[in-house]
Design an enzyme around this catalytic site. Structure first.
Site, short mmCIF file in Angstrom:
data_model
loop_
_atom_site.label_atom_id
_atom_site.label_comp_id
_atom_site.label_asym_id
_atom_site.label_seq_id
_atom_site.Cartn_x
_atom_site.Cartn_y
_atom_site.Cartn_z
N ARG A 154 71.59 125.06 64.99
CA ARG A 154 71.01 124.14 64.02
C ARG A 154 69.66 124.61 63.51
O ARG A 154 69.41 124.67 62.31
CB ARG A 154 70.86 122.74 64.63
CG ARG A 154 72.16 122.05 64.98
CD ARG A 154 71.86 120.70 65.63
NE ARG A 154 73.07 120.00 66.03
CZ ARG A 154 73.66 120.18 67.21
NH1 ARG A 154 73.14 121.01 68.10
NH2 ARG A 154 74.76 119.51 67.51
N ILE A 155 68.77 124.94 64.45
CA ILE A 155 67.41 125.30 64.07
C ILE A 155 67.35 126.72 63.52
O ILE A 155 66.68 126.98 62.52
CB ILE A 155 66.47 125.12 65.28
CG1 ILE A 155 66.41 123.64 65.67
CG2 ILE A 155 65.07 125.65 64.96
CD1 ILE A 155 65.77 123.37 67.01
N ASP A 174 73.67 135.75 67.91
CA ASP A 174 74.22 134.51 68.47
C ASP A 174 75.51 134.84 69.20
O ASP A 174 76.28 135.70 68.74
CB ASP A 174 74.47 133.49 67.36
CG ASP A 174 74.69 132.09 67.90
OD1 ASP A 174 73.74 131.29 67.84
OD2 ASP A 174 75.80 131.79 68.38
N ARG A 235 63.06 126.21 74.54
CA ARG A 235 62.76 125.58 75.83
C ARG A 235 61.94 126.58 76.64
O ARG A 235 62.17 127.79 76.60
CB ARG A 235 64.04 125.21 76.60
CG ARG A 235 65.06 124.45 75.81
CD ARG A 235 64.52 123.18 75.19
NE ARG A 235 64.26 122.12 76.13
CZ ARG A 235 63.79 120.93 75.77
NH1 ARG A 235 63.53 120.69 74.50
NH2 ARG A 235 63.58 119.99 76.67
N ASP A 259 55.44 126.79 71.91
CA ASP A 259 55.38 125.33 71.82
C ASP A 259 55.96 124.69 73.07
O ASP A 259 55.83 123.49 73.26
CB ASP A 259 56.15 124.86 70.58
CG ASP A 259 56.00 123.36 70.34
OD1 ASP A 259 54.84 122.89 70.38
OD2 ASP A 259 57.01 122.68 70.12
N GLU A 264 55.05 121.77 81.97
CA GLU A 264 54.25 121.09 80.95
C GLU A 264 53.58 119.86 81.56
O GLU A 264 54.21 119.14 82.34
CB GLU A 264 55.15 120.68 79.78
CG GLU A 264 55.80 121.87 79.09
CD GLU A 264 56.72 121.47 77.94
OE1 GLU A 264 56.86 120.26 77.66
OE2 GLU A 264 57.29 122.38 77.31
N HIS A 281 54.33 121.13 72.79
CA HIS A 281 55.72 120.69 72.63
C HIS A 281 55.82 119.70 71.46
O HIS A 281 56.32 118.58 71.61
CB HIS A 281 56.24 120.05 73.92
CG HIS A 281 57.74 120.12 74.04
ND1 HIS A 281 58.39 120.29 75.23
CD2 HIS A 281 58.71 120.02 73.10
CE1 HIS A 281 59.70 120.29 75.03
NE2 HIS A 281 59.92 120.14 73.74
N GLY A 283 57.19 120.45 68.29
CA GLY A 283 58.09 120.88 67.23
C GLY A 283 58.70 119.72 66.45
O GLY A 283 58.85 119.79 65.24
N ALA A 284 59.04 118.66 67.15
CA ALA A 284 59.67 117.51 66.49
C ALA A 284 58.66 116.41 66.18
O ALA A 284 59.05 115.32 65.77
CB ALA A 284 60.77 116.94 67.38
#
Length: 318
Positions: A154-155, A174, A235, A259, A264, A281, A283-284
């Site tokens: 997706r990303i 991939d 991740r 990120d 963490e 973290h 990104g979203a």
């Protein structure tokens, strides 16, 4: 029913998820720590909870089994499931859901932002101006670089699309590429060794699972060109942080942007390096992404607790 809002903050980007929960008449339990929960804190608030709106806090077998006997659904706000022991949840009869599409644009945009940052040394120039040095560092146009995308999901697909206006050479790798996307977008597919050896900058977009732990290890980093750069917005554990640290200290790599981290919040030697960009973290952490993730997770939590099938069940294996 009692629903725990474990992720924090929640409902700031949009009040709709809270409104949906309130409409059920159920009890809403807030995160008492008002921050990301740590190991040992999760289990302390799971008693008598029917549903959890979860963030990246750890839901281990030890935390779940003795403490969450009433749990029926764990709805993850986000895409990564490596912090959730999915078999343990299913053994307890608890459904796990996630929101795989909502954060993708935000993570992809942050990735390209960090490409520009590393290529043009924006963070270093910012620091020099603040210190009164006024250093104008000469960098690269993205069009001068060969960029590698590890993981064309997706990303990775969005990153590929976002790079088109920069006219840079883009390679991708991939294990099961979407060949329709590859053909429609003229993707140059290569194997993983070629990706690391040919690219000036590699960006990582693979999931965390048992086979991907430290996938970017010393050997793969050693294959990279001297002066190359690395970005990880996937991740934390997919990257061997010690190997990256050594490569930067030895000037094998010119820079990195992370990120996500193995632990963490991050505390380690990378924080002291001027050629490394660290973000929390985030990104979203874009308004629309957060709105969509929270609403979708809440929607699935409500559906399951009302006896309906979720719209976004977690995959069988992660």
């Amino acid at each position: 029913m009692r629903v725990l809002l474990a992720t924090y903050p929640f409902g700031i980007a949009d009040p709709a998820p809270r409104a949906l929960l309130r409409s059920t008449g159920w009890e809403i339990v807030e995160n008492p720590f008002k921050r990301r929960l740590k190991k040992g804190e999760v289990e302390s608030i799971l008693k008598d909870i029917d549903g959890v709106i979860a963030g990246t806090e750890p839901y281990t077998r030890e935390a779940l089994a003795p403490h969450a006997g009433k749990l029926k659904v764990l709805a993850r706000v986000g895409i990564g499931l490596d912090s959730v022991d999915i078999p343990a949840c299913r053994n307890m009869g608890a459904m796990v859901t996630y929101t795989p599409d909502a954060p993708s644009q935000g993570v992809a945009e942050l990735t390209v932002c960090q490409m520009l940052n590393l290529a043009r040394h924006i963070h270093e120039s910012d620091r020099s101006v603040r210190e009164g040095a006024w250093n104008r560092v000469v960098g690269y146009l993205l069009g001068e670089l060969t960029i590698g995308i590890l993981g064309l999901g997706r990303i990775g697909k969005i990153v590929h699309r976002l790079l088109k206006p920069f006219e840079c050479e883009v390679l991708a790798c991939d294990i099961a590429p979407d060949m329709d996307f590859v053909k429609a977008n003229g993707v140059q597919l290569v194997d993983v060794n070629e990706l690391f050896s040919r690219c000036d900058l590699v960006t990582v977009h693979i999931p965390m699972n048992k086979s991907n732990r430290h996938f970017i290890d010393r050997d793969r980093i050693a294959r990279m060109r001297t002066g190359a750069m690395l970005i990880n917005t996937s991740r934390g554990p997919v990257l061997d942080e010690a190997a990256l640290t050594d490569a930067l200290l030895q000037n094998h790599l010119a820079g990195a942007a992370l990120d996500v981290f193995e632990r963490e919040p991050y505390e380690g030697p990378l924080a002291k390096m001027d050629n490394v960009v660290l973000t929390a973290h985030m990104g979203a952490s874009a308004n629309r992404c957060r709105k969509d993730m929270e609403y979708q997770a809440t929607e699935d939590c409500v559906r399951v607790l009302q006896g309906q099938a979720p719209l976004r069940p977690a995959p069988e294996e992660e």
